[in-house]
Design a protein around this motif. Structure first.
Motif, PDB file in Angstrom:
ATOM      1  N   ARG A   1       0.820  -1.204   0.000  1.00 22.21           N
ATOM      2  CA  ARG A   1       0.000   0.000   0.000  1.00 22.21           C
ATOM      3  C   ARG A   1       0.857   1.259   0.000  1.00 22.21           C
ATOM      4  NH1 ARG A   1      -5.063  -1.327   4.053  1.00 22.21           N
ATOM      5  NH2 ARG A   1      -5.735  -3.202   2.985  1.00 22.21           N
ATOM      6  N   PRO A   2       0.472   2.266  -0.790  1.00 24.56           N
ATOM      7  CA  PRO A   2       1.166   3.541  -0.697  1.00 24.56           C
ATOM      8  C   PRO A   2       1.011   4.112   0.708  1.00 24.56           C
ATOM      9  CG  PRO A   2      -0.230   3.460  -2.652  1.00 24.56           C
ATOM     10  CD  PRO A   2      -0.566   2.268  -1.818  1.00 24.56           C
ATOM     11  N   THR A   3       2.008   4.854   1.151  1.00 26.40           N
ATOM     12  CA  THR A   3       1.951   5.439   2.479  1.00 26.40           C
ATOM     13  C   THR A   3       1.596   6.909   2.430  1.00 26.40           C
ATOM     14  OG1 THR A   3       4.334   5.848   2.400  1.00 26.40           O
ATOM     15  CG2 THR A   3       3.599   3.784   3.416  1.00 26.40           C
ATOM     16  N   ALA A   4       1.182   7.419   1.281  1.00 19.35           N
ATOM     17  CA  ALA A   4       0.852   8.826   1.126  1.00 19.35           C
ATOM     18  C   ALA A   4      -0.488   8.974   0.426  1.00 19.35           C
ATOM     19  CB  ALA A   4       1.947   9.540   0.336  1.00 19.35           C
TER      20      ALA A   4
ATOM     21  N   ARG B   1      -7.017   4.523   8.131  1.00 17.89           N
ATOM     22  CA  ARG B   1      -7.377   3.103   8.116  1.00 17.89           C
ATOM     23  C   ARG B   1      -6.578   2.347   7.051  1.00 17.89           C
ATOM     24  NH1 ARG B   1     -12.307   0.445   9.440  1.00 17.89           N
ATOM     25  NH2 ARG B   1     -12.651   2.223  10.828  1.00 17.89           N
ATOM     26  N   LEU B   2      -6.246   3.019   5.976  1.00 14.95           N
ATOM     27  CA  LEU B   2      -5.413   2.418   4.938  1.00 14.95           C
ATOM     28  C   LEU B   2      -4.013   2.104   5.468  1.00 14.95           C
ATOM     29  CD1 LEU B   2      -4.885   1.790   1.846  1.00 14.95           C
ATOM     30  CD2 LEU B   2      -4.189   4.193   1.650  1.00 14.95           C
ATOM     31  N   GLY B   3      -3.579   2.866   6.463  1.00 15.79           N
ATOM     32  CA  GLY B   3      -2.223   2.712   6.976  1.00 15.79           C
ATOM     33  C   GLY B   3      -1.285   3.784   6.470  1.00 15.79           C
TER      34      GLY B   3
ATOM     35  N   ALA C   1       6.359  11.377  -3.161  1.00  9.97           N
ATOM     36  CA  ALA C   1       6.247   9.939  -2.945  1.00  9.97           C
ATOM     37  C   ALA C   1       6.265   9.222  -4.287  1.00  9.97           C
ATOM     38  CB  ALA C   1       4.950   9.631  -2.185  1.00  9.97           C
ATOM     39  N   GLY C   2       6.187   7.891  -4.259  1.00  5.86           N
ATOM     40  CA  GLY C   2       6.056   7.112  -5.482  1.00  5.86           C
ATOM     41  C   GLY C   2       4.585   7.015  -5.846  1.00  5.86           C
ATOM     42  N   ASP C   3       4.008   5.836  -5.651  1.00  6.59           N
ATOM     43  CA  ASP C   3       2.569   5.695  -5.832  1.00  6.59           C
ATOM     44  C   ASP C   3       1.853   6.482  -4.735  1.00  6.59           C
ATOM     45  OD1 ASP C   3       3.272   3.980  -7.813  1.00  6.59           O
ATOM     46  OD2 ASP C   3       2.285   2.214  -6.979  1.00  6.59           O
ATOM     47  N   ILE C   4       0.755   7.123  -5.107  1.00 13.52           N
ATOM     48  CA  ILE C   4      -0.063   7.811  -4.114  1.00 13.52           C
ATOM     49  C   ILE C   4      -1.513   7.400  -4.284  1.00 13.52           C
ATOM     50  CG2 ILE C   4       1.472   9.811  -3.982  1.00 13.52           C
ATOM     51  CD1 ILE C   4      -0.606  11.325  -5.683  1.00 13.52           C
ATOM     52  N   CYS C   5      -2.282   7.552  -3.227  1.00 14.08           N
ATOM     53  CA  CYS C   5      -3.728   7.405  -3.310  1.00 14.08           C
ATOM     54  C   CYS C   5      -4.340   8.795  -3.378  1.00 14.08           C
ATOM     55  CB  CYS C   5      -4.274   6.653  -2.098  1.00 14.08           C
ATOM     56  SG  CYS C   5      -4.027   4.874  -2.184  1.00 14.08           S
ATOM     57  N   LEU C   6      -5.328   8.945  -4.223  1.00 17.19           N
ATOM     58  CA  LEU C   6      -6.037  10.210  -4.380  1.00 17.19           C
ATOM     59  C   LEU C   6      -7.468  10.033  -3.900  1.00 17.19           C
ATOM     60  CD1 LEU C   6      -6.205  13.141  -5.565  1.00 17.19           C
ATOM     61  CD2 LEU C   6      -6.942  12.072  -7.706  1.00 17.19           C
ATOM     62  N   ALA C   7      -7.899  10.936  -3.023  1.00 17.31           N
ATOM     63  CA  ALA C   7      -9.279  10.912  -2.539  1.00 17.31           C
ATOM     64  C   ALA C   7      -9.874  12.301  -2.702  1.00 17.31           C
ATOM     65  CB  ALA C   7      -9.329  10.489  -1.073  1.00 17.31           C
ATOM     66  N   PHE C   8     -11.053  12.362  -3.282  1.00 21.78           N
ATOM     67  CA  PHE C   8     -11.748  13.640  -3.396  1.00 21.78           C
ATOM     68  C   PHE C   8     -12.548  13.878  -2.127  1.00 21.78           C
ATOM     69  CE2 PHE C   8     -10.640  12.943  -7.761  1.00 21.78           C
ATOM     70  CZ  PHE C   8     -10.397  14.221  -8.243  1.00 21.78           C
TER      71      PHE C   8
ATOM     72  N   SER D   1      -8.943   1.366   1.317  1.00 18.92           N
ATOM     73  CA  SER D   1      -8.433   0.028   1.625  1.00 18.92           C
ATOM     74  C   SER D   1      -8.950  -0.993   0.616  1.00 18.92           C
ATOM     75  CB  SER D   1      -8.832  -0.374   3.044  1.00 18.92           C
ATOM     76  OG  SER D   1      -8.235   0.484   3.999  1.00 18.92           O
ATOM     77  N   ALA D   2     -10.230  -0.874   0.245  1.00 22.71           N
ATOM     78  CA  ALA D   2     -10.809  -1.790  -0.742  1.00 22.71           C
ATOM     79  C   ALA D   2     -10.145  -1.612  -2.101  1.00 22.71           C
ATOM     80  CB  ALA D   2     -12.310  -1.560  -0.847  1.00 22.71           C
ATOM     81  N   LEU D   3      -9.873  -0.373  -2.476  1.00 27.98           N
ATOM     82  CA  LEU D   3      -9.210  -0.102  -3.745  1.00 27.98           C
ATOM     83  C   LEU D   3      -7.833  -0.749  -3.782  1.00 27.98           C
ATOM     84  CD1 LEU D   3      -8.811   1.479  -6.437  1.00 27.98           C
ATOM     85  CD2 LEU D   3      -8.021   3.407  -5.042  1.00 27.98           C
ATOM     86  N   MET D   4      -7.058  -0.534  -2.726  1.00 30.95           N
ATOM     87  CA  MET D   4      -5.696  -1.027  -2.729  1.00 30.95           C
ATOM     88  C   MET D   4      -5.623  -2.541  -2.564  1.00 30.95           C
ATOM     89  SD  MET D   4      -4.005   1.447  -3.552  1.00 30.95           S
ATOM     90  CE  MET D   4      -2.542   0.417  -3.487  1.00 30.95           C
ATOM     91  N   ALA D   5      -6.577  -3.130  -1.881  1.00 34.90           N
ATOM     92  CA  ALA D   5      -6.560  -4.577  -1.694  1.00 34.90           C
ATOM     93  C   ALA D   5      -6.801  -5.318  -3.004  1.00 34.90           C
ATOM     94  CB  ALA D   5      -7.603  -4.982  -0.662  1.00 34.90           C
ATOM     95  N   ALA D   6      -7.580  -4.715  -3.904  1.00 35.42           N
ATOM     96  CA  ALA D   6      -7.962  -5.409  -5.140  1.00 35.42           C
ATOM     97  C   ALA D   6      -7.151  -4.987  -6.357  1.00 35.42           C
ATOM     98  CB  ALA D   6      -9.453  -5.185  -5.419  1.00 35.42           C
ATOM     99  N   ALA D   7      -6.479  -3.838  -6.298  1.00 31.98           N
ATOM    100  CA  ALA D   7      -5.763  -3.335  -7.473  1.00 31.98           C
ATOM    101  C   ALA D   7      -4.493  -4.133  -7.733  1.00 31.98           C
ATOM    102  CB  ALA D   7      -5.427  -1.859  -7.275  1.00 31.98           C
ATOM    103  N   SER D   8      -4.143  -4.256  -8.999  1.00 36.30           N
ATOM    104  CA  SER D   8      -2.902  -4.941  -9.378  1.00 36.30           C
ATOM    105  C   SER D   8      -1.697  -4.125  -8.929  1.00 36.30           C
ATOM    106  CB  SER D   8      -2.835  -5.137 -10.896  1.00 36.30           C
ATOM    107  OG  SER D   8      -3.867  -5.996 -11.331  1.00 36.30           O
TER     108      SER D   8
END
Length: 265
Positions: free
Chosen positions: A4-7, A48-50, A124-131, A143-150
């Motif tokens: 999981r990305p940390t950012a 919650r994602l970590g 960072a490298g990979d990041i998660c984006l949330a609106f 968490s659901a996005l990252m658990a299922a994504a390749s």
């Protein structure tokens, strides 16, 4: 499970024009959801994602309110409030374990700019984006996005298709089976006639409604940067993702949880 990305970048750079009764006085991201500001729910989702870092990219107009928001979300702030209000001590929020920065959006007034501003700040490298105006009260969307994504590939979160909501979402046309599909095209907020045509052409099982969560890779961020530089008017992030998907895979993760749109009047 996927690394999981940390950012996390939280895009809150809009002026809330769809909810004009609120927006001149209070950012829509601070509208209450289940008794707490919507933005706090998004931050708890990141925790919650970590994630160990999050940056909130806000509109400069709201800068005076951000000082208060930063204070409210600082480590120990809730304990201090309970002390002042003579209330019993509570548990420590997950968000206290995460560094949260607030930066004013600079550049064009658009969602790609918010994403790029946040990515530049985090380095960072990979990041998660949330609106920030899309709230998941369960705090599990990222968490659901990252658990299922390749691993190593960009991906977006999307809800099941229905005609009633198509006109207020990007409608993704996808292929594949299972929890992760692949984006082939996207139609931004089609009218009812066009939405019905999409159902007839592709079938509802191959359509999804884009939601406000994405995993952005360094390659995709470079593509978005180029798309901003080479166009007179900045494209919407959803349409830029669809263009990227023409030559590189973008995963589509189906989410059945209810997302609350704070931009709906």
């Amino acid at each position: 499970m996927n690394e999981r990305p940390t950012a996390v970048v939280i895009a809150a750079g809009g002026l809330g024009t769809r909810v004009s009764g609120w927006s001149p006085f209070l950012p829509k991201e601070l509208r209450p959801v289940q008794g707490r500001p919507g933005l706090l729910h998004v931050l708890e989702e990141a925790a919650r994602l970590g994630a160990d870092r999050a940056v909130v990219v806000h509109h400069p107009y709201y800068a005076p309110l951000i000082d208060w928001t930063r204070q409210v979300l600082a480590p120990g702030a809730q304990a201090r409030y309970r002390q002042l209000a003579h209330q019993p001590a509570g548990h420590h929020p997950l968000t206290e374990r995460m560094q949260v920065d607030f930066i004013a959006q600079h550049g064009r007034y658009a969602d790609i700019t918010s994403a790029l501003n946040g990515a530049e700040h985090l380095h960072a490298g990979d990041i998660c984006l949330a609106f920030a105006d899309n709230v998941d009260p369960s705090h599990l969307a990222l968490s659901a996005l990252m658990a299922a994504a390749s691993p190593g590939a960009p991906a977006v979160l999307a809800g099941p298709f229905n005609l009633q909501d198509a006109s207020s979402h990007g409608v993704i046309i996808c292929t594949g089976t299972g929890p992760e599909r692949t984006m082939t095209a996207l139609v931004e907020k089609p009218d009812p006639v066009r939405a019905a045509q999409l159902v007839a052409e592709h079938g509802p099982e191959n359509l999804r409604l884009l939601q406000g969560r994405a995993r952005l890779t360094p390659e995709l961020l470079r593509y978005l940067t180029a798309s901003v530089r080479h166009t007179a008017s900045e494209p919407k992030l959803s349409l830029a993702l669809a263009d990227y998907a023409r030559h590189d895979a973008v995963g589509v993760i189906t989410n059945t949880r209810t997302m609350i749109d704070l931009g709906i009047p």
